[in-house]
Design a protein around this motif. Structure first.
Motif, PDB file in Angstrom:
ATOM      1  N   LEU A  97       0.841  -1.194   0.000  1.00 26.66           N
ATOM      2  CA  LEU A  97       0.000   0.000   0.000  1.00 26.66           C
ATOM      3  C   LEU A  97       0.876   1.243   0.000  1.00 26.66           C
ATOM      4  O   LEU A  97       1.633   1.483   0.944  1.00 26.66           O
ATOM      5  CB  LEU A  97      -0.916   0.011   1.227  1.00 26.66           C
ATOM      6  N   SER A 110       2.944  -1.798   4.018  1.00 27.26           N
ATOM      7  CA  SER A 110       2.415  -0.459   3.799  1.00 27.26           C
ATOM      8  C   SER A 110       3.476   0.585   4.070  1.00 27.26           C
ATOM      9  O   SER A 110       4.374   0.391   4.903  1.00 27.26           O
ATOM     10  CB  SER A 110       1.207  -0.197   4.709  1.00 27.26           C
ATOM     11  N   VAL A 161       0.721   5.363   5.573  1.00 26.20           N
ATOM     12  CA  VAL A 161      -0.615   4.842   5.283  1.00 26.20           C
ATOM     13  C   VAL A 161      -1.262   4.469   6.607  1.00 26.20           C
ATOM     14  O   VAL A 161      -0.858   3.502   7.262  1.00 26.20           O
ATOM     15  CB  VAL A 161      -0.559   3.635   4.336  1.00 26.20           C
ATOM     16  N   GLY A 174      -2.744   0.681   7.354  1.00 24.29           N
ATOM     17  CA  GLY A 174      -1.974  -0.516   7.061  1.00 24.29           C
ATOM     18  C   GLY A 174      -2.171  -1.613   8.093  1.00 24.29           C
ATOM     19  O   GLY A 174      -2.472  -2.767   7.759  1.00 24.29           O
ATOM     20  N   THR A 188       5.849  -2.650   7.637  1.00 20.21           N
ATOM     21  CA  THR A 188       5.763  -1.262   7.205  1.00 20.21           C
ATOM     22  C   THR A 188       7.123  -0.760   6.738  1.00 20.21           C
ATOM     23  O   THR A 188       8.163  -1.226   7.205  1.00 20.21           O
ATOM     24  CB  THR A 188       5.203  -0.365   8.326  1.00 20.21           C
TER      25      THR A 188
END
Length: 460
Positions: free
Chosen positions: A19, A113, A117, A120, A133
């Motif tokens: 993402l 992510s 974001v 996430g 992440t």
């Protein structure tokens, strides 16, 4: 993955949803990271979900699918766009994941992510997969966010005083001042949706299965060691600039042929990032006057809408080139470039280190202030303009320091040492050339335990 899980996935390899945060350099940096993972794991499939149009000159492996999942925001990188994105990010990413799963026939194995974001962690939980992440900046910026609550306790009135107080109570941050912190920690509008997102990030990072960072441990040894104690797993996988594929965008403005005609280490390269120039008109004028008075050859990447603010006749009579876009990595690597005048973005800083080009930094927002502080006071590879703004005389002094004085030679020497450490770190790690360095849950129970494995990689 377990055998049963593999069978339910059609016998295919892992499927990782990525993402992206769609502003500034974030999507392109995350795509470079995804490319590295995908190259290392050819049996895995990566669905890169980017709101808006994520057009990139990067070449990506065949196991990366790019989905432009939303195009509803106005053009630009303003806070209004960010606020609009945050209102709809869960809906658009949920739909994007559903489309990716349906088209590929593979259930998700992991969710990666961008740290910016906000949803996430929530989406990983909804899909029953591990959450990883990626933090796009350096360890100093990461530390400042992780310690947000503590910093706020000590500097509640930073806006009214104490800007020069240092963060000596945080490991590795003794030379960082309150004024160097990213907005949203103790300065700026702390009630904005963006500041709330940053604060949420600071509280959730330690819950991620792993946090990847585009840096290497030796660049921030004390900070990295401290962050490793605060997070479940911190993985330094940078600098990605050393593994980014060559640009496929042509040098349509002839920057490189022009540089071929210049003397070695004499050119000042100016660029303030890929977005619209944040530099105020009066500072553009001061910078132009400094370049003109110094009589230095220069290459200036400046959007056409900002050129109107330059002094009359400057472009026509200049001892250089003003172009709307330049292939920055290739330009910095050219032997004619002797100094880089930059906003201090982390990618630009790493690219400057990779090419051993000293920096003159004029920070504007986000992590640029803390990056500039590291450049000047910690790594000693450049200087931040006096008072954080361009003036003619100070800019001329900075240019002279970088190109003609002993200080500039010291900066280049320090850059060379840092670059060598970076290359050594990449060689001794499993990233990005080791084809076994793909991260995904080893067994289904590992998802429940929030544990992660790096296949055949001792670092995990």
């Amino acid at each position: 993955m377990s055998k049963q899980s593999m069978q339910s996935n059609g016998g295919a390899g892992p499927h990782v949803a990525v993402l992206a945060y769609p502003f500034t350099c974030h999507p392109f940096t995350l795509l470079a990271f995804t490319r590295g993972l995908a190259s290392a794991a050819p049996n895995a499939l990566f669905s890169f979900l980017c709101p808006g149009k994520c057009n990139s000159s990067q070449q990506v492996p065949s196991n990366v699918r790019v989905y432009n999942v939303w195009d509803g925001a106005p053009a630009g990188n303003g806070l209004e766009d960010v606020a609009l994105f945050m209102k709809v990010e869960h809906a658009i990413f949920k739909k994007g994941v559903e489309v990716a799963v349906a088209e590929t026939g593979r259930k998700l194995s992991c969710l990666v992510s961008d740290s910016f974001v906000r949803v996430g962690k929530e989406m990983a939980e909804e899909n029953g997969v591990a959450w990883v992440t990626y933090f796009v900046s350096g360890a100093a910026a990461l530390s400042s966010h992780v310690y947000t609550d503590l910093i706020r306790q000590k500097f509640r009135v930073a806006a009214t005083g104490g800007e020069d107080e240092t963060l000596d109570f945080i490991p590795g941050m003794s030379k960082v001042r309150v004024r160097d912190l990213p907005e949203g920690i103790v300065t700026g509008d702390l009630d904005s949706s963006f500041s709330h997102m940053l604060h949420q990030m600071s509280q959730e990072l330690h819950q991620a299965t792993a946090v990847f960072i585009n840096s290497f441990e030796e660049l921030y040894p004390s900070i990295t060691k401290d962050m490793e104690s605060k997070l479940k797993k911190l993985l330094s996988v940078g600098p990605l600039v050393f593994s980014t594929p060559p640009t496929t965008v042509p040098d349509s403005h002839g920057c490189l042929p022009w540089l071929d005609k210049q003397k070695p280490a004499t050119v000042a390269f100016i660029s303030f990032g890929s977005g619209a120039s944040p530099c105020p008109p009066n500072e553009l004028i001061a910078l132009a006057e400094a370049l003109e008075a110094s009589r230095l050859p220069f290459l200036w990447s400046l959007r056409d809408q900002a050129k109107q603010h330059l002094p009359k006749g400057f472009v026509e009579g200049a001892n250089g080139m003003v172009v709307p876009w330049a292939p920055q990595i290739d330009v910095l690597a050219h032997g004619a470039v002797g100094v880089f005048i930059s906003h201090g973005g982390f990618n630009s800083t790493l690219e400057s280190i990779a090419s051993e080009v000293p920096m003159i930094v004029r920070p504007f927002f986000a992590d640029q202030m803390i990056n500039g502080r590291m450049v000047e006071a910690v790594w000693e590879i450049g200087v931040v303009v006096k008072g954080g703004t361009f003036t003619k005389n100070d800019t001329m002094n900075c240019l002279d320091m970088a190109l003609a004085q002993e200080k500039g030679r010291e900066w280049r020497k320090n850059m060379k040492a840092i670059k060598e450490m970076a290359l050594t770190a990449l060689v001794t790690s499993s990233w990005p050339t080791n084809e076994d360095a793909i991260y995904y849950p080893k067994e289904e129970d590992a998802i429940r335990q929030n544990k992660f494995q790096c296949v055949h990689c001792s670092r995990f």
